[in-house]
Design a protein around this motif. Structure first.
Motif, PDB file in Angstrom:
ATOM      1  N   GLU A  74     -22.350 -26.679 -47.005  1.00 55.57           N
ATOM      2  CA  GLU A  74     -21.272 -26.030 -46.269  1.00 55.57           C
ATOM      3  C   GLU A  74     -21.637 -24.554 -46.216  1.00 55.57           C
ATOM      4  O   GLU A  74     -22.034 -23.974 -47.227  1.00 55.57           O
ATOM      5  CB  GLU A  74     -19.957 -26.235 -47.001  1.00 55.57           C
ATOM      6  CG  GLU A  74     -18.756 -25.691 -46.282  1.00 55.57           C
ATOM      7  CD  GLU A  74     -17.468 -25.988 -47.043  1.00 55.57           C
ATOM      8  OE1 GLU A  74     -16.519 -25.206 -46.850  1.00 55.57           O
ATOM      9  OE2 GLU A  74     -17.423 -26.950 -47.821  1.00 55.57           O
ATOM     10  N   GLY A  75     -21.534 -23.948 -45.030  1.00 56.19           N
ATOM     11  CA  GLY A  75     -21.916 -22.552 -44.921  1.00 56.19           C
ATOM     12  C   GLY A  75     -21.246 -21.846 -43.766  1.00 56.19           C
ATOM     13  O   GLY A  75     -20.393 -22.411 -43.066  1.00 56.19           O
ATOM     14  N   LYS A  76     -21.686 -20.610 -43.579  1.00 53.00           N
ATOM     15  CA  LYS A  76     -21.155 -19.763 -42.507  1.00 53.00           C
ATOM     16  C   LYS A  76     -22.317 -19.092 -41.783  1.00 53.00           C
ATOM     17  O   LYS A  76     -23.368 -18.854 -42.369  1.00 53.00           O
ATOM     18  CB  LYS A  76     -20.237 -18.694 -43.081  1.00 53.00           C
ATOM     19  CG  LYS A  76     -18.956 -19.252 -43.670  1.00 53.00           C
ATOM     20  CD  LYS A  76     -18.061 -18.145 -44.179  1.00 53.00           C
ATOM     21  CE  LYS A  76     -16.728 -18.627 -44.679  1.00 53.00           C
ATOM     22  NZ  LYS A  76     -16.717 -19.800 -45.495  1.00 53.00           N
ATOM     23  N   SER A  77     -22.085 -18.773 -40.516  1.00 49.77           N
ATOM     24  CA  SER A  77     -23.101 -18.105 -39.711  1.00 49.77           C
ATOM     25  C   SER A  77     -22.425 -17.192 -38.700  1.00 49.77           C
ATOM     26  O   SER A  77     -21.282 -17.430 -38.304  1.00 49.77           O
ATOM     27  CB  SER A  77     -23.957 -19.136 -38.978  1.00 49.77           C
ATOM     28  OG  SER A  77     -24.903 -18.494 -38.157  1.00 49.77           O
ATOM     29  N   LYS A  78     -23.155 -16.188 -38.270  1.00 55.84           N
ATOM     30  CA  LYS A  78     -22.634 -15.266 -37.274  1.00 55.84           C
ATOM     31  C   LYS A  78     -22.633 -15.883 -35.876  1.00 55.84           C
ATOM     32  O   LYS A  78     -21.887 -15.478 -35.006  1.00 55.84           O
ATOM     33  CB  LYS A  78     -23.426 -13.964 -37.279  1.00 55.84           C
ATOM     34  CG  LYS A  78     -24.909 -14.141 -37.012  1.00 55.84           C
ATOM     35  CD  LYS A  78     -25.636 -12.806 -37.104  1.00 55.84           C
ATOM     36  CE  LYS A  78     -27.125 -12.945 -37.019  1.00 55.84           C
ATOM     37  NZ  LYS A  78     -27.671 -13.596 -35.852  1.00 55.84           N
ATOM     38  N   ASP A  79     -23.500 -16.907 -35.668  1.00 59.12           N
ATOM     39  CA  ASP A  79     -23.578 -17.536 -34.355  1.00 59.12           C
ATOM     40  C   ASP A  79     -24.019 -18.999 -34.463  1.00 59.12           C
ATOM     41  O   ASP A  79     -24.567 -19.417 -35.477  1.00 59.12           O
ATOM     42  CB  ASP A  79     -24.520 -16.767 -33.424  1.00 59.12           C
ATOM     43  CG  ASP A  79     -25.895 -16.575 -34.021  1.00 59.12           C
ATOM     44  OD1 ASP A  79     -26.465 -17.551 -34.556  1.00 59.12           O
ATOM     45  OD2 ASP A  79     -26.417 -15.449 -33.961  1.00 59.12           O
ATOM     46  N   LYS A  80     -23.765 -19.761 -33.386  1.00 57.61           N
ATOM     47  CA  LYS A  80     -24.134 -21.179 -33.362  1.00 57.61           C
ATOM     48  C   LYS A  80     -25.649 -21.360 -33.315  1.00 57.61           C
ATOM     49  O   LYS A  80     -26.170 -22.361 -33.805  1.00 57.61           O
ATOM     50  CB  LYS A  80     -23.502 -21.868 -32.154  1.00 57.61           C
ATOM     51  CG  LYS A  80     -22.012 -22.082 -32.271  1.00 57.61           C
ATOM     52  CD  LYS A  80     -21.497 -22.841 -31.047  1.00 57.61           C
ATOM     53  CE  LYS A  80     -20.017 -23.077 -31.118  1.00 57.61           C
ATOM     54  NZ  LYS A  80     -19.525 -23.771 -29.927  1.00 57.61           N
ATOM     55  N   GLU A  81     -26.341 -20.407 -32.712  1.00 59.80           N
ATOM     56  CA  GLU A  81     -27.797 -20.519 -32.588  1.00 59.80           C
ATOM     57  C   GLU A  81     -28.475 -20.573 -33.958  1.00 59.80           C
ATOM     58  O   GLU A  81     -29.432 -21.315 -34.148  1.00 59.80           O
ATOM     59  CB  GLU A  81     -28.370 -19.354 -31.762  1.00 59.80           C
ATOM     60  CG  GLU A  81     -28.021 -19.404 -30.289  1.00 59.80           C
ATOM     61  CD  GLU A  81     -26.602 -18.933 -29.979  1.00 59.80           C
ATOM     62  OE1 GLU A  81     -25.951 -18.285 -30.836  1.00 59.80           O
ATOM     63  OE2 GLU A  81     -26.124 -19.232 -28.872  1.00 59.80           O
ATOM     64  N   SER A  82     -27.985 -19.802 -34.925  1.00 58.24           N
ATOM     65  CA  SER A  82     -28.559 -19.816 -36.270  1.00 58.24           C
ATOM     66  C   SER A  82     -28.364 -21.173 -36.935  1.00 58.24           C
ATOM     67  O   SER A  82     -29.244 -21.664 -37.647  1.00 58.24           O
ATOM     68  CB  SER A  82     -27.932 -18.727 -37.143  1.00 58.24           C
ATOM     69  OG  SER A  82     -28.248 -17.450 -36.647  1.00 58.24           O
ATOM     70  N   ILE A  83     -27.225 -21.796 -36.691  1.00 59.60           N
ATOM     71  CA  ILE A  83     -26.951 -23.120 -37.244  1.00 59.60           C
ATOM     72  C   ILE A  83     -27.903 -24.136 -36.620  1.00 59.60           C
ATOM     73  O   ILE A  83     -28.494 -24.964 -37.321  1.00 59.60           O
ATOM     74  CB  ILE A  83     -25.482 -23.521 -37.031  1.00 59.60           C
ATOM     75  CG1 ILE A  83     -24.556 -22.520 -37.740  1.00 59.60           C
ATOM     76  CG2 ILE A  83     -25.228 -24.940 -37.520  1.00 59.60           C
ATOM     77  CD1 ILE A  83     -23.096 -22.645 -37.368  1.00 59.60           C
ATOM     78  N   ALA A  84     -28.073 -24.061 -35.311  1.00 56.73           N
ATOM     79  CA  ALA A  84     -28.994 -24.965 -34.618  1.00 56.73           C
ATOM     80  C   ALA A  84     -30.423 -24.756 -35.097  1.00 56.73           C
ATOM     81  O   ALA A  84     -31.173 -25.725 -35.298  1.00 56.73           O
ATOM     82  CB  ALA A  84     -28.908 -24.755 -33.105  1.00 56.73           C
ATOM     83  N   GLN A  85     -30.819 -23.507 -35.305  1.00 55.52           N
ATOM     84  CA  GLN A  85     -32.164 -23.202 -35.787  1.00 55.52           C
ATOM     85  C   GLN A  85     -32.366 -23.763 -37.199  1.00 55.52           C
ATOM     86  O   GLN A  85     -33.415 -24.322 -37.514  1.00 55.52           O
ATOM     87  CB  GLN A  85     -32.415 -21.693 -35.783  1.00 55.52           C
ATOM     88  CG  GLN A  85     -33.839 -21.311 -36.158  1.00 55.52           C
ATOM     89  CD  GLN A  85     -34.859 -21.817 -35.148  1.00 55.52           C
ATOM     90  OE1 GLN A  85     -34.720 -21.572 -33.949  1.00 55.52           O
ATOM     91  NE2 GLN A  85     -35.861 -22.524 -35.613  1.00 55.52           N
ATOM     92  N   PHE A  86     -31.361 -23.627 -38.051  1.00 58.00           N
ATOM     93  CA  PHE A  86     -31.414 -24.145 -39.417  1.00 58.00           C
ATOM     94  C   PHE A  86     -31.605 -25.665 -39.399  1.00 58.00           C
ATOM     95  O   PHE A  86     -32.471 -26.212 -40.085  1.00 58.00           O
ATOM     96  CB  PHE A  86     -30.132 -23.758 -40.152  1.00 58.00           C
ATOM     97  CG  PHE A  86     -30.098 -24.091 -41.606  1.00 58.00           C
ATOM     98  CD1 PHE A  86     -31.163 -23.791 -42.448  1.00 58.00           C
ATOM     99  CD2 PHE A  86     -28.975 -24.670 -42.162  1.00 58.00           C
ATOM    100  CE1 PHE A  86     -31.114 -24.076 -43.806  1.00 58.00           C
ATOM    101  CE2 PHE A  86     -28.907 -24.963 -43.519  1.00 58.00           C
ATOM    102  CZ  PHE A  86     -29.983 -24.671 -44.333  1.00 58.00           C
TER     103      PHE A  86
END
Length: 105
Positions: free
Chosen positions: A47-59
């Motif tokens: 479970e985490g947090k990100s500034k944008d959806k792109e970082s989540i997709a990249q992860f």
């Protein structure tokens, strides 16, 4: 010796290989933070947090490229006042006692 037996006992019950944790660490993009990690022998739930959806997709993409992970899936992303919370499920590859992967030759 008793110390060797204790060390072996702990190693045998080690649920997550160090390479799996390293794969998560090195594949975490800047601006993405992990809040919770729940581990078992079969999977890891992050479970985490990100500034944008792109970082989540990249992860997610980075983790899918990892040799030590079987399946990686972002189960939920929510917008929370300027940042995104996410839930990511990872299924681990089974390893045979000699280190070989189950089902592979």
């Amino acid at each position: 010796s008793g110390l060797y037996a204790l060390d072996k006992y702990i190693d045998d019950r080690d649920t997550v290989n160090e390479s799996v944790l390293e794969a998560i660490r090195v594949n975490t993009p800047p601006g993405l933070f992990l809040d919770t990690m729940v581990m078992s022998r079969e999977n890891i739930k992050l479970e985490g947090k990100s500034k944008d959806k792109e970082s989540i997709a990249q992860f997610e993409h980075n983790l899918r490229e990892s040799e030590s992970l079987k399946k990686v899936f972002v189960s939920r992303i929510t917008d929370e006042n300027g940042h995104y919370s996410f839930y990511l499920d990872i299924d681990l590859k089974e390893e045979m006692p000699d280190g070989a992967e189950a089902g592979k030759k």
